[in-house]
Design an enzyme around this catalytic site. Structure first.
Site, PDB file in Angstrom:
ATOM      1  CB  SER A  12      -0.562  -0.244   1.258  1.00  0.00           C
ATOM      2  OG  SER A  12      -2.057  -1.129   0.805  1.00  0.00           O
TER       3      SER A  12
ATOM      4  CD  GLN B 233     -26.333 -17.756   3.275  1.00  0.00           C
ATOM      5  OE1 GLN B 233     -25.251 -18.072   3.164  1.00  0.00           O
ATOM      6  NE2 GLN B 233     -27.015 -18.307   4.018  1.00  0.00           N
TER       7      GLN B 233
ATOM      8  CD  GLU C  14      -5.286  -2.604 -11.407  1.00  0.00           C
ATOM      9  OE1 GLU C  14      -5.663  -1.784 -11.934  1.00  0.00           O
ATOM     10  OE2 GLU C  14      -5.239  -3.342 -11.632  1.00  0.00           O
TER      11      GLU C  14
ATOM     12  CB  SER D 136     -11.516  -1.677   0.190  1.00  0.00           C
ATOM     13  OG  SER D 136     -12.267  -2.653  -0.808  1.00  0.00           O
TER      14      SER D 136
HETATM   15  N1  COS Z   1      -2.050  11.360 -10.832  1.00  0.00           N
HETATM   16  C1  COS Z   1      -0.874  12.085 -10.734  1.00  0.00           C
HETATM   17  N2  COS Z   1      -0.194  11.986  -9.507  1.00  0.00           N
HETATM   18  C2  COS Z   1      -0.829  11.202  -8.467  1.00  0.00           C
HETATM   19  C3  COS Z   1      -1.670  10.837  -8.717  1.00  0.00           C
HETATM   20  C4  COS Z   1      -2.431  10.597  -9.449  1.00  0.00           C
HETATM   21  N3  COS Z   1      -3.608   9.683  -9.187  1.00  0.00           N
HETATM   22  N4  COS Z   1      -1.689  10.410  -7.217  1.00  0.00           N
HETATM   23  C5  COS Z   1      -0.235  11.232  -6.351  1.00  0.00           C
HETATM   24  N5  COS Z   1       0.184  11.987  -7.181  1.00  0.00           N
HETATM   25  C6  COS Z   1       1.489  12.240  -6.502  1.00  0.00           C
HETATM   26  C7  COS Z   1       1.369  13.379  -5.956  1.00  0.00           C
HETATM   27  O1  COS Z   1       0.365  14.985  -6.631  1.00  0.00           O
HETATM   28  C8  COS Z   1       2.317  13.517  -5.501  1.00  0.00           C
HETATM   29  O2  COS Z   1       3.698  14.808  -5.871  1.00  0.00           O
HETATM   30  P1  COS Z   1       3.800  16.175  -5.892  1.00  0.00           P
HETATM   31  O3  COS Z   1       4.703  15.818  -4.354  1.00  0.00           O
HETATM   32  O4  COS Z   1       4.476  16.757  -6.959  1.00  0.00           O
HETATM   33  O5  COS Z   1       3.154  16.586  -5.196  1.00  0.00           O
HETATM   34  C9  COS Z   1       3.223  12.327  -5.122  1.00  0.00           C
HETATM   35  O6  COS Z   1       2.186  12.077  -6.486  1.00  0.00           O
HETATM   36  C10 COS Z   1       3.028  11.641  -3.671  1.00  0.00           C
HETATM   37  O7  COS Z   1       1.229  11.675  -3.804  1.00  0.00           O
HETATM   38  P2  COS Z   1       1.472  11.621  -2.480  1.00  0.00           P
HETATM   39  O8  COS Z   1       2.322  12.092  -1.647  1.00  0.00           O
HETATM   40  O9  COS Z   1      -0.421  11.326  -2.148  1.00  0.00           O
HETATM   41  O10 COS Z   1       2.023   9.949  -2.111  1.00  0.00           O
HETATM   42  P3  COS Z   1       1.726   8.517  -0.815  1.00  0.00           P
HETATM   43  O11 COS Z   1       3.197   8.127  -0.599  1.00  0.00           O
HETATM   44  O12 COS Z   1       1.359   9.407   0.061  1.00  0.00           O
HETATM   45  O13 COS Z   1       1.012   7.788  -1.105  1.00  0.00           O
HETATM   46  C11 COS Z   1      -1.251   6.686  -2.410  1.00  0.00           C
HETATM   47  C12 COS Z   1      -0.681   7.625  -1.661  1.00  0.00           C
HETATM   48  C13 COS Z   1      -1.461   6.107  -0.683  1.00  0.00           C
HETATM   49  C14 COS Z   1      -2.481   6.615  -2.920  1.00  0.00           C
HETATM   50  C15 COS Z   1      -0.311   5.481  -3.129  1.00  0.00           C
HETATM   51  O14 COS Z   1       0.574   4.904  -2.563  1.00  0.00           O
HETATM   52  C16 COS Z   1      -1.275   4.190  -3.564  1.00  0.00           C
HETATM   53  O15 COS Z   1      -2.193   4.543  -4.694  1.00  0.00           O
HETATM   54  N6  COS Z   1      -0.137   3.001  -2.896  1.00  0.00           N
HETATM   55  C17 COS Z   1      -1.305   1.771  -3.435  1.00  0.00           C
HETATM   56  C18 COS Z   1      -0.280   1.395  -4.207  1.00  0.00           C
HETATM   57  C19 COS Z   1      -1.244  -0.033  -5.676  1.00  0.00           C
HETATM   58  O16 COS Z   1      -2.383   0.093  -5.945  1.00  0.00           O
HETATM   59  N7  COS Z   1      -0.712  -0.622  -5.681  1.00  0.00           N
HETATM   60  C20 COS Z   1      -1.544  -1.580  -6.078  1.00  0.00           C
HETATM   61  C21 COS Z   1      -0.683  -2.304  -7.116  1.00  0.00           C
HETATM   62  S1  COS Z   1      -0.136  -1.919  -7.973  1.00  0.00           S
HETATM   63  S2  COS Z   1      -1.445  -3.008  -9.223  1.00  0.00           S
END
Ligand code: COS
Length: 385
Positions: free
Chosen positions: A131, A337, A364, A367
């Protein structure tokens, strides 16, 4: 945005027929072999299923997001494994190149992905980074006109079949967050690259996943996606925006099939002298499932149209993925069920679907990650007001 309703409806009905006549009857073979039969793979290639979303100039069908969602809903009335093999080429396995790739990267890889000659995979998750994707530690050290990759990726869908991987790796060793991550296209035969044995999963047989290891893998600098370092995490997130919408459509397709099976069983099965579907407690389960399915379908198509209109749908995609994946879990549970003891038996498709759909609440983005994305976007928007 349906561009040409008549042409699109011809495509959709041919896929519906293919699902009914060719895929559903072979579901048991897929479970048995943990693979998609080769004759079906060649049919899928011939139908253009590997290139549904790849732009037409690269040999794909260039479907809009709404069209793609409708196709995914139709395709996923059969076992999710069939969708999975074409899904990475249309989604996470090609999108990084489609969205942020250089012209040369698009010219080289997209036609082969669209034709299904090459399977694409997306390598973000690592043993220590799920995550919290931005904490990934696979490294990419610059050495002349190459990058040298070291590290391991986990649970990579279609890795056993893939010919290219979109790999997120850290080019800035001093960084610990998203800013130091870059995305690369890595070819399967690169020296030092290896793929582990297919994982043994709860369900989704036929949709293989495996670990991918990089040991001093030399990747030419021309394979850095977009030719810019430090943009890889953003590329991955943009890919996931669309992929999450796609998974919502997949959940709608699977729920449609599960509910059709449950309805048919409720009509056929007699107890206390009548069809069990005549009993109001069974009707409640059917009605709740139909209502939630309709809601998930409507919101997925709404978000898809918004994306086609050029809107950023990060929040909406997460809403759809969250609701639709939880919805299909509830629908599958009720279907078991309704089937009673029969639903616990492997002779009925609902038993297999129940295990298969459990993954949709996890991959991906779980939840809980979708909830986090939704709330963060709400707060960000409110602060801007
Ligand atoms: N589109 C474009 N840019 C994005 C974005 C999006 N949807 N989401 C985040 N970013 C950008 C942010 O704007 C930020 O950029 P800046 O530093 O320039 O502002 C950068 O990416 C980092 O974003 P953020 O600070 O939100 O990152 P976090 O580490 O807090 O993590 C989550 C964000 C938790 C949402 C992310 O790690 C995630 O989606 N995790 C789940 C991973 C996943 O789905 N794995 C499944 C396996 S892959 S099939």
């Amino acid at each position: 945005m349906i561009r040409d309703a008549e042409t699109f409806n011809v495509l959709l009905s041919s896929i519906e027929r293919f699902v009914r006549e060719r895929l559903i009857p072979r579901e048991a073979d897929v479970v048995e072999a943990d693979a998609i039969p080769v004759d079906l793979l060649s049919d899928m290639r011939a139908m253009g299923l590997f290139g549904l979303t790849i732009p037409e100039q690269y040999g794909g069908l260039g479907l809009t997001t709404e069209e793609e969602a409708l196709v995914a809903m139709a395709l996923c009335k059969a076992s999710p494994a069939f969708r999975s093999i074409v899904g990475t080429n249309n989604g996470i396995g090609s999108l990084g190149i489609v969205i942020d790739g250089t012209q040369a990267q698009k010219d080289k890889y997209l036609p082969q992905l669209a034709a299904g000659e090459l399977i694409g995979a997306f390598a973000l998750t690592e043993p220590g980074s799920g995550s919290d994707a931005a904490s990934l530690v696979t490294s990419a050290r610059r050495e002349g006109d190459h990058y040298v990759l070291n590290g391991a990726k986990r649970y990579i869908t279609n890795a056993p079949q893939a010919g290219i991987f979109t790999v997120m790796a850290r080019t800035d060793p001093a960084s610990k967050d998203a800013g130091g991550v870059s995305a690369f296209i890595v070819e399967r035969d690169a020296a030092g690259m290896s793929v582990g044995k297919p994982d043994r999963k709860m369900g989704q047989r036929g949709a293989q996943t495996a670990d991918v290891m990089f040991e001093n893998v030399r990747v030419p600098e021309k394979n850095l996606i977009g030719s810019v370092e430090g943009m890889g995490f953003k590329t991955a997130m943009k890919v996931l925006d669309k992929a999450r919408l796609h998974i919502a459509a997949v959940c709608v397709g699977a729920a449609t099939r599960i509910l059709e099976d449950a309805l048919e069983y409720a009509i056929q099965r007699k107890q206390f002298g009548q069809s069990i579907g005549e009993f109001q407690l069974v009707q409640a389960m059917l009605a709740d499932s139909q209502t939630e399915l309709y809601a998930a379908r409507s919101m997925t198509l709404d978000a898809a149209r918004k994306r086609d209109d050029g809107e950023t749908v990060t929040m909406e995609a997460s809403c759809c993925k969250l609701f639709a994946s939880e919805m299909v879990g509830r629908v599958a549970d009720r279907a078991i069920q309704i089937h009673g003891g029969a639903g616990y038996m492997q002779d009925y498709a609902v038993e297999r679907f129940y295990r298969d759909v459990r993954l949709f609440r996890i991959y991906e983005g779980t939840s809980q990650i979708q909830q986090l994305v939704i709330a963060r976007n709400m707060i960000r928007k409110a602060r801007r007001r």
